[in-house]
Write a protein that holds these residues in place. Structure first.
Motif, PDB file in Angstrom:
ATOM      1  N   GLY A 117       6.267  -6.305 -34.684  1.00 31.15           N
ATOM      2  CA  GLY A 117       7.519  -6.499 -35.040  1.00 31.15           C
ATOM      3  C   GLY A 117       8.527  -5.387 -34.435  1.00 31.15           C
ATOM      4  O   GLY A 117       9.647  -5.747 -33.894  1.00 31.15           O
ATOM      5  N   SER A 118       8.109  -4.311 -34.384  1.00 26.23           N
ATOM      6  CA  SER A 118       8.851  -3.129 -33.782  1.00 26.23           C
ATOM      7  C   SER A 118       9.116  -3.283 -32.492  1.00 26.23           C
ATOM      8  O   SER A 118      10.263  -3.015 -32.014  1.00 26.23           O
ATOM      9  CB  SER A 118       8.037  -1.810 -33.827  1.00 26.23           C
ATOM     10  N   ASP A 240      16.389  -9.835 -38.363  1.00 24.68           N
ATOM     11  CA  ASP A 240      14.972  -9.334 -38.257  1.00 24.68           C
ATOM     12  C   ASP A 240      14.432 -10.191 -39.315  1.00 24.68           C
ATOM     13  O   ASP A 240      14.622 -10.126 -40.640  1.00 24.68           O
ATOM     14  CB  ASP A 240      15.184  -7.784 -38.798  1.00 24.68           C
ATOM     15  N   LYS A 268       4.448 -10.867 -38.559  1.00 28.47           N
ATOM     16  CA  LYS A 268       3.556 -11.078 -39.413  1.00 28.47           C
ATOM     17  C   LYS A 268       2.922 -12.568 -39.824  1.00 28.47           C
ATOM     18  O   LYS A 268       2.192 -12.813 -39.457  1.00 28.47           O
ATOM     19  CB  LYS A 268       4.511 -10.512 -40.912  1.00 28.47           C
TER      20      LYS A 268
HETATM   21  C1  LIG Z   1      11.759  -6.365 -41.533  1.00 29.48           C
HETATM   22  C2  LIG Z   1      10.719  -5.604 -40.578  1.00 29.48           C
HETATM   23  N1  LIG Z   1      11.151  -5.514 -39.406  1.00 29.48           N
HETATM   24  C3  LIG Z   1      10.066  -5.033 -38.347  1.00 29.48           C
HETATM   25  C4  LIG Z   1       8.865  -4.350 -38.870  1.00 29.48           C
HETATM   26  C5  LIG Z   1       7.792  -3.773 -37.850  1.00 29.48           C
HETATM   27  O1  LIG Z   1       7.005  -4.611 -37.560  1.00 29.48           O
HETATM   28  P1  LIG Z   1       5.530  -3.907 -37.074  1.00 29.48           P
HETATM   29  O2  LIG Z   1       4.859  -3.230 -38.232  1.00 29.48           O
HETATM   30  O3  LIG Z   1       4.671  -5.345 -36.856  1.00 29.48           O
HETATM   31  O4  LIG Z   1       5.772  -3.206 -36.132  1.00 29.48           O
HETATM   32  C6  LIG Z   1       8.690  -4.541 -40.372  1.00 29.48           C
HETATM   33  C7  LIG Z   1       7.283  -3.877 -40.672  1.00 29.48           C
HETATM   34  O5  LIG Z   1       7.069  -3.750 -41.883  1.00 29.48           O
HETATM   35  C8  LIG Z   1       9.371  -5.354 -41.290  1.00 29.48           C
HETATM   36  O6  LIG Z   1       9.335  -5.277 -42.509  1.00 29.48           O
END
Ligand SMILES: Cc1ncc(COP(=O)(O)O)c(C=O)c1O
Length: 432
Positions: A117-118, A240, A268
């Protein structure tokens, strides 16, 4: 059933973890007494190395909306593994997955794959900068968008918020100049947000938001106002949806709340627990990651060894196949509604002022009588009681994260009943 004492094997593993893993022993709570090493997880349950079984509402921080080790996902992964697990080059599962995303997610005209997600929020911001030819990002206080330098500003771990729109870095190691490129606005405050966009629109590259900010719901009209203001200035609006995508429904929060962004980050719940994330959105923006743009100066370079990994794509196709079955979300919401109501009732019966916030597939309780509508009101809630609640639940065999309950399709009526009983036990413990 009381927790079994930690075995020598689990103690030794935890000791090695503490010695070798500087980020610590990642767990549902910060208390060393509650640390555990996971041995396995199935359906809505998780088991530690000492043999304790827990009902799991952490669900890997959300991805396991189908429950752990769902047979359809396991079988799809097994079949793909036999064909090789990474190619870099595009594969049929990736192409089919892109088709599904475009079919299901309202803003998705084009798709790119990433691993976490990042990464997808990071690329969303970069694509928006390329499109707008401007640098500044507006985000909301308390919103979390992952680990990039720009994302790690004024998120939910901010202890001392600054005056709006000043951003507060949440980590050491971020260049000081990055904070100057981020403006921070209050969630659920259309007047202040609109005024900030009106004032700064000529510098803005994008506005990024969690449409359901952690577990704070958008008040009626807030997302609509944000959509209207960003549209007026042609500033890309990024949702997001790493948490909400495929959790609030097949079309995510944008379908659920009826507001369509320009770009969207997914992760996710899309893939039954396999590492993949997605950036999708309008073709005018997404064209910036087309290498044929390179000659025109607006090219956003985007590559990653595991981007579009065929095993993760096959897992995602299988997961989406299950999520598309009839009544899936009706069942998911019904389970969450029972839990939310039961939690509120248990705390009210014990006379503990609290609010259960969020949407049924993803919710949390916060302690205090003042209404919580944004990050600052959440910060004012009783965090000590909140931590104790999470630990006491763990003693009752219930695992949750430090800021959310995630609900899965694998949680049974019996799991829900046991959880409701645990809410009553914990509420009476908190009272004393
Ligand atoms: C809303 C949101 N954006 C981005 C992320 C980042 O995702 P990742 O942990 O897969 O890098 C998260 C992770 O919890 C999240 O809750």
């Amino acid at each position: 059933m009381p927790r079994k004492p930690r075995t020598a094997e689990e103690s030794a593993l935890l000791e090695t973890a503490r010695r070798l893993l500087p980020s610590g022993v990642r767990n549902a709570t910060a208390s060393p007494d509650h640390a555990m090493v996971v041995a396995e997880a199935r359906g809505g349950h998780i088991r530690d190395v000492s043999g304790n079984e827990y009902i799991d509402y952490l669900l890997g921080s959300g991805p396991m909306v189908l429950g752990h080790a769902h047979p359809a996902v396991v079988e799809a992964v097994r079949q793909q593994l036999e064909r090789g697990n990474t190619y870099l080059m595009v594969s049929e599962p990736a192409i089919r997955l892109a088709e599904e995303i475009v079919r299901l997610v309202p803003c998705a005209e084009r798709v790119s794959f990433h691993s976490a997600g990042s990464e997808s929020t990071f690329f969303a911001l970069r694509v928006a900068r390329a499109y707008r030819k401007r640098d500044v990002i507006l985000k909301f206080e308390g919103g979390f968008h992952g680990m990039s330098d720009y994302a790690l500003m004024s998120n939910q771990w901010t202890h001392r918020p600054a005056d709006y729109p000043t951003a507060v870095p949440n980590s050491a190691g971020i260049p000081a100049s990055v904070a100057d490129g981020v403006l921070v606005a209050p969630f659920n405050d259309p007047a202040t947000t609109t005024a900030l966009i009106d004032e700064h629109h000529d510098k803005l590259a994008a506005v990024i938001i969690e449409p359901l900010q952690r577990t704070i719901r958008p008040q009626p009209g807030f997302l609509e106002a944000l959509r209207a203001t960003t549209e007026r200035y042609d500033v890309p609006l990024i949702f997001d949806e790493v948490v909400t995508g495929f959790r609030l429904g097949l079309g995510g929060a944008q379908e659920y709340y009826g507001v369509t962004p320009d770009l969207c980050a997914l992760g996710k719940s899309i893939s039954g627990g396999h590492p993949i994330s997605v950036l999708c959105g309008r073709k005018e923006l997404m064209r910036h990651i087309d290498p044929f743009e390179a000659g025109r100066g607006g090219y956003v370079m985007q590559t990653g060894t595991y981007s579009g990994n065929p095993v993760s794509c096959a897992a995602a196709l299988a997961a989406i196949g299950v999520l598309c079955q009839e009544d899936t979300y009706t069942r998911l919401f019904a389970t969450g509604e029972r839990l939310m109501r039961g939690l509120g009732d248990a705390l009210a019966a014990a006379g503990i002022p609290a609010q259960v916030l969020g949407e049924p597939p993803c919710f949390e309780v916060w302690f205090g009588a003042e209404p919580i509508t944004d990050f600052r009101s959440m910060l004012a809630s009783d965090r000590g009681l909140h931590m104790r609640f999470t630990e006491l639940l763990l003693d009752q065999g219930i695992v949750k994260g430090h800021e959310k309950f995630f609900v899965s399709l694998a949680h049974t009526d019996e799991d829900v009943q046991r959880t409701l009983d645990a809410f009553h036990t914990v509420a009476s413990q908190l009272k004393t």
